[in-house]
Design an enzyme around this catalytic site. Structure first.
Site, PDB file in Angstrom:
ATOM      1  CG  ASN A 107     -28.066 -43.130 -59.827  1.00  0.00           C
ATOM      2  OD1 ASN A 107     -28.818 -42.194 -60.123  1.00  0.00           O
ATOM      3  ND2 ASN A 107     -27.540 -43.276 -58.619  1.00  0.00           N
ATOM      4  CB  THR A 151       4.101 -26.031 -98.337  1.00  0.00           C
ATOM      5  OG1 THR A 151       5.086 -25.354 -99.116  1.00  0.00           O
ATOM      6  CG2 THR A 151       3.946 -27.466 -98.859  1.00  0.00           C
ATOM      7  CE  LYS A 172     -19.905 -10.099-100.374  1.00  0.00           C
ATOM      8  NZ  LYS A 172     -18.736  -9.738 -99.635  1.00  0.00           N
ATOM      9  CG  ASN A 182     -21.451 -13.411 -99.232  1.00  0.00           C
ATOM     10  OD1 ASN A 182     -20.493 -12.992 -99.889  1.00  0.00           O
ATOM     11  ND2 ASN A 182     -22.348 -12.615 -98.681  1.00  0.00           N
ATOM     12  CD  GLU A 195     -18.421 -17.040 -95.004  1.00  0.00           C
ATOM     13  OE1 GLU A 195     -18.547 -16.152 -94.154  1.00  0.00           O
ATOM     14  OE2 GLU A 195     -18.725 -16.880 -96.202  1.00  0.00           O
TER      15      GLU A 195
HETATM   16  N1  ARG Z   1     -32.072 -37.081 -64.863  1.00  0.00           N
HETATM   17  C1  ARG Z   1     -30.994 -37.750 -64.219  1.00  0.00           C
HETATM   18  C2  ARG Z   1     -29.733 -37.668 -65.085  1.00  0.00           C
HETATM   19  O1  ARG Z   1     -29.849 -37.224 -66.182  1.00  0.00           O
HETATM   20  C3  ARG Z   1     -31.354 -39.188 -64.017  1.00  0.00           C
HETATM   21  C4  ARG Z   1     -30.661 -39.820 -62.883  1.00  0.00           C
HETATM   22  C5  ARG Z   1     -31.109 -39.194 -61.611  1.00  0.00           C
HETATM   23  N2  ARG Z   1     -30.631 -39.907 -60.473  1.00  0.00           N
HETATM   24  C6  ARG Z   1     -30.712 -39.380 -59.278  1.00  0.00           C
HETATM   25  N3  ARG Z   1     -30.274 -40.104 -58.309  1.00  0.00           N
HETATM   26  N4  ARG Z   1     -31.152 -38.175 -59.081  1.00  0.00           N
HETATM   27  O2  ARG Z   1     -28.658 -38.000 -64.700  1.00  0.00           O
END
Ligand code: ARG
Length: 463
Positions: A117, A162, A290, A292, A297
């Site tokens: 995490n 404008t 043409k 373009n 775009e």
């Molecule tokens: N692949 C996960 C993400 O992109 C990584 C973290 C995963 N953490 C977990 N507790 N499953 O967020």
């Protein structure tokens, strides 16, 4: 292989009775897009391992083994020899698995005191910081490209509009400088986003911090972060920085899209103000005549996907309770695509803008048709003492007369002009010319060619 043995092959499978279904594996895996952060993941891991060794949480020999393994992995990835496995879910587990194969137990110790995490949050921030630096360079190059064309055309008149109606004369240089200002604000916004991107989440671990005596400040310095994220729950769950970046990118795309729209209009034979270099235009498979403007775009069209990513990321976050949720894995593809779309579009504009061929005669002809100096005539009368509202009214009647005759204000004989106000003298014709009109707007931010040149010089010296 027994069921439990099969399950035990996954990094976190110790307490599971059966392996994850193939469908779920594919559904939850992110390796095929997050492997893009591999170099950032290695950088983060090395900084973490260095800190663990310094704090005597792992042995110096473990650090040496981790460094050796990571160097090999880096080489394998760079040479395209690294085998990415869906079974290992994401970039983090793929690299950790390979490290363990290469260096054994030292590899298994790397994850001490951290979680995926805080690891993934660190990787994205490192990746985004690198990306913002690339974008900043591209914005600067684009500004230079605009300035060069603006300088060449500091005195080239075209109608300013404008309501898409001819309003007053401006110079093409002045017009392009409007986009220079937008791009300068875009750079400011990006560097402001970068300040908040550049904080270290690592150390938050899963959500609450870790029981090991870590040194977060050290890791922050190692990785070039300005500071650490202050709250562990926020550190793993905050994606504000990704949203801010996407919002800033969306604004750049708005600006590029507006310029695109103008290039497309100007290139239409109805305007005929510019040509783009042939290498930036395409032909039609059926209509031989043409040419373009596909590039502007497409740029205009691509703005839509970036706006979509912004909305996607906002929606991704709005219902998430603290702290980390797997939802967050969905932050990467919009972020990557936003960065790719923006950098591709900027690169093509940097190449395209120097090839703009200005058709000054067509711009001047359009100016002669729109009574573009009517305001100048009103200002002339005001300077002779007439209240502005009365001057406005007198000039409006003169415009109507010229329109009926099918000529410009400057083509009306003096005697006819004097019928609208006795204050008009033969010096009025200097005021009614395009050059006179341009030169008269001689203050900071005005369209007078010498002001345009001064503005260009100011931007150049600020760059
Ligand atoms: N692949 C996960 C993400 O992109 C990584 C973290 C995963 N953490 C977990 N507790 N499953 O967020």
């Amino acid at each position: 292989m027994s069921e439990s043995a099969a399950a035990a092959t996954s990094t976190w499978s110790g307490r599971f009775n059966e392996p994850v279904s193939e469908l779920v594996k594919r559904f939850t895996a992110s390796v095929f897009f997050d492997k893009r952060m591999a170099m950032q993941d290695i950088r983060g891991s090395l900084a973490h391992a260095t800190m663990l060794a310094r704090q005597h949480i792992i042995a110096a020999a473990d650090l040496a083994a981790i460094e050796r393994g990571m160097n090999q992995i880096r080489g394998e990835i760079e040479r395209g020899e690294f085998n990415w496995h869906l079974d290992d879910e994401d970039v983090h587990l793929n690299i950790e698995k390979r490290l363990t194969v290469l260096v054994g137990d030292a590899g298994k110790r790397l994850h001490t005191g951290r979680s995926r995490n805080d690891q993934v949050a660190t990787d994205i921030r490192l990746w985004l910081r690198d990306t913002i630096d690339v974008i900043d360079g591209l914005l600067a190059n684009f500004i230079h490209a605009l300035l060069d064309v603006a300088e060449t055309h500091a005195a080239t008149p075209l109608p300013g509009f404008t309501h898409m109606q001819v309003a007053q004369p401006v110079t093409f240089g002045h017009h392009l400088l409007a986009y220079v200002e937008m791009m300068r604000r875009d750079r400011e916004r990006m560097s402001d986003v970068r300040r908040r991107v550049n904080r270290l989440p690592l150390g938050a671990a899963a959500l609450a911090g870790t029981t090991f005596p870590i040194d977060r400040e050290f890791v922050a310095r190692e990785l070039g972060f300005d500071a650490v994220c202050e709250n562990s729950l926020d550190a793993v769950s905050d994606r504000d920085f990704a949203i801010e970046f996407t919002a800033a990118a969306a604004l750049v795309m708005v600006h590029l899209s507006r310029l695109s729209e103008e290039l497309i209009l100007w290139m239409s034979p109805r305007f005929g103000f510019i040509d783009l270099a042939d290498r930036f235009t395409t032909g039609s498979s059926i209509m031989p005549q043409k040419k373009n403007p596909d590039v502007p775009e497409l740029a205009r069209g691509k703005s839509g996907r970036v706006f979509g990513h912004l909305m996607g990321l906002l929606t991704l976050m709005k219902g998430q309770p603290l702290a980390y949720n797997k939802d967050n894995q969905e932050d990467k593809e919009p972020l990557f695509d936003t960065a790719d779309t923006l950098t591709d579009t900027l690169r093509v504009f940097i190449e395209m803008v120097p090839g703009i061929r200005v058709k000054a005669a067509a711009m001047a002809a359009a100016l002669r048709q729109g009574f573009a100096t009517a305001t100048d005539l009103a200002d002339y009368l005001v300077k002779r003492g007439l209240p502005f509202r009365d001057a406005h009214e007198a000039v409006a009647r003169a415009v109507r007369a010229a329109e009926e005759k099918g000529c410009d204000l400057a083509d009306l004989p003096l005697a006819e002009l004097q019928a609208f106000s006795p204050l008009i003298d033969d010096d009025v014709f200097a005021v009614l010319t395009i050059e006179g009109s341009l030169d008269a707007r001689d203050h900071i931010g005005g369209t007078a060619p010498n002001q345009v040149r001064a503005a260009i010089a100011r931007v150049r010296s600020a760059l």
